[in-house]
Design an enzyme around this catalytic site. Sequence first.
Site, PDB file in Angstrom:
ATOM      1  N   LYS A   1       0.809  -1.223   0.000  1.00 39.93           N
ATOM      2  CA  LYS A   1       0.000   0.000   0.000  1.00 39.93           C
ATOM      3  C   LYS A   1       0.843   1.274   0.000  1.00 39.93           C
ATOM      4  CE  LYS A   1      -4.130  -1.946   0.196  1.00 39.93           C
ATOM      5  NZ  LYS A   1      -5.122  -1.812  -0.907  1.00 39.93           N
TER       6      LYS A   1
ATOM      7  N   GLU B   1     -10.042   5.517   2.838  1.00 40.83           N
ATOM      8  CA  GLU B   1     -10.816   4.414   3.402  1.00 40.83           C
ATOM      9  C   GLU B   1      -9.845   3.269   3.667  1.00 40.83           C
ATOM     10  OE1 GLU B   1      -9.638   2.397   0.033  1.00 40.83           O
ATOM     11  OE2 GLU B   1     -10.252   4.491   0.158  1.00 40.83           O
TER      12      GLU B   1
ATOM     13  N   SER C   1       1.909  -9.666  -0.710  1.00 39.83           N
ATOM     14  CA  SER C   1       1.477  -8.265  -0.623  1.00 39.83           C
ATOM     15  C   SER C   1       1.511  -7.669   0.766  1.00 39.83           C
ATOM     16  CB  SER C   1       0.060  -8.131  -1.191  1.00 39.83           C
ATOM     17  OG  SER C   1      -0.833  -8.991  -0.505  1.00 39.83           O
TER      18      SER C   1
END
Length: 764
Positions: free
Chosen positions: A448, A470, A737
């Site tokens: 991210k 969000e 990830s």
Amino acid sequence: MDGIRKAFAKAKSENRAALVTYTTAGYPTIAETPSILLAMEAGGADIIELGTPFTDPIADGPTIQGANTQALKNGCTTTNCLEIVKEARGKGLRAPVLLMGYYNPLLAYGEERMLQDSKKAGVNGFIMVDLPPEEAVRFRKHCTDYGLSYVPLIAPATSEKRMKLLCSIADSFIYVVSRMGVTGASAALSSGLPELLERVHKYSGGIPAAVGFGVSTREHFVEVGKVSEGVVIGSQIINTLKNGPAGEGAKAVEEYCYGITQRRNPQTSQTNGANGTSNGHGISTAANPHGDGSGWIANGHAEPPKDISTADPTKQPASESDPANGTVHVDAVTKGGDGPGLADQLEALNTDEKDPELMPSRFGQFGGQYVPESLMDCLAQLEQGFEDARNDSKFWEEFRSYYPYMSRPSSLHRADRLTEHVRKEIGAGKGANIYLKREDLNHTGSHKINNAIGQILLARRLGKTEIIAETGAGQHGVATATVCARFGMKCTVYMGAEDVRRQALNVFRMKLLGASVVAVDSGSRTLRDAVNEAMRKWVERLDTTHYIIGSAIGPHPFPTIVRTFQSVIGSETKEQMQSLTGRLPDAVVACVGGGSNAVGMFHPFSNDESVRLLGVEAGGDGVDTARHSATLTGGKPGVLHGVRTYILQNAEGQIDETHSVSAGLDYPGVGPELSNWKESNRAKFIAATDAEAFVGFRLLSQLEGIIPALETSHAIFGAVELAKTMSDKENIVINLSGRGDKDVQSVAEELPTIGPKIGWDLRF
């Protein structure tokens, strides 16, 4: 549409403005709604808007959102909406009725079928909140073929060019959205309203204009009626129904409307008549077998929901309130949003002539901008700003200058023991080499950070000073809070209340970094609801705020922006595999929720036909049940959160509740580029159940000494199964990830249920 024209003509002949009233079908009950329509007319309403309920009404404020939620709980369907109009007509309703709502329920019902059935039921036309301009023109033509009206929306900032277009497609009246400076019954009109109406009348060719939003009193009605041909009242009618005695909503609405108009239509008066009893037509409200949005299925094996507190945690440590950290502290709790609704969102519209398309807004049939017009200008500015940035070498130099901060490039290595485990199970000559792309080693613990750094640099370039975001599992929220701390920007993160419970550690991490965390306690209380609320809040301060959306979802250009910044994953993988093996991998694997890590890994390989692309979705309890989040495996095309893509929806076009053991994968939509790859067969998508994800979690933890995120665990399981079908000369890369620190507590909670299914017992 003739009925609407006649209603305006009649009002004009009586030297007054027409009253256009709104109510939500099925609120407060389905049975009462026909009588409420009759009551509006009896109280002097000339035209009626009947709201068709939708699970995710992002353009509406809390009053109408609440009415939508209750109507759906009552079982209200599109068919019910049509039956309501039909019943009201049978009881004598003469006022024209417009269906007002969102595109996805109409799309699910079928446009042609909707037009046919609407005509039969006595509907006069449509107002679609989120229909893009190009589709509005097309839909209006179909409406005209059936003698139905399509009413366009115009806002204060609508450009001259766009106003001409919208006025040109108006055939009965134009809906003019204006914010009222309401502080009481004597509040003045928005100062720019007369000028706005003058502009509208300049291009309308005599088509009437009705002004809505903010009007709630007789004084407002009279004042607005001096400059427009019609006045719209909606939220105050919903409030009247909400606050009135049970079963007497129709009477209360008639009296309210009479107070506005000072006139009655006695033939349909409800004051001494029906009060909303059943129509006896046998309207079906049966739920869809796969769920109708009525709520989560209780998990009897999970811990009770933790309390959510906005109290200062330093004044009452969690250890004092509950030794098990039973209180999760956040900065605020929203029950479904407050603040401006559609009126304020549309006010932000600026539709000056755009340049030719800067970048593709669609991926095949998917993508687009299905949003209230308020966002059109902001999205155009964002697109132009991103186009300038991505073509500016200095921007990319700055982006790469933060690689040491981000821990890029992330490493890639062969998972030796996992590879040998597969080969031992499958036999000689089989079992591909498995490599791990270590995005879990990035700063903040996931991929991210790539997008967060890129978007905050873009936000600074656009002159924004505040950030909202969000988050589901909390990883994007942590990454956003991190970059906001690094660049000194105010940060607000919206997170579903259920995800706050599941990811208490990440909530605290965000707060440590200086972010405000707002728990969204509406809907399913998960990622989808966090997206709804973040989008609503974004439009309040478009001039100063940038929304760092965390996944490759949302209206154009967000999917392209996120993919661009996340493509560093696949680009590095290409170079690293060439260096390690002398060739491209034979397959790359990623988990799929909204799709940010998958599109980031897949896109650089999308034109390399020799590389297989495998996305692994959250299968929950199984795609043959209602408890899963496998959008591409079990969904179908529709519109959600401003984009046309695959979504999980019922037959009515209402968005399904989802389930995954992973908080980061329980989103009911997916990025449009992934949807296009599914349609073109460029990528394959499968689903791993909760139990299978736990298998992946256990394998990597115990064979490689790496605790993966539960999201990533789905990809691990899928990659292992794929490796079994390949030769030992082939290579697979898993996009690892995220790391699993955040999920250890969730795994411990679920093991009593899932552990026996996979033979895993960690009890001492």
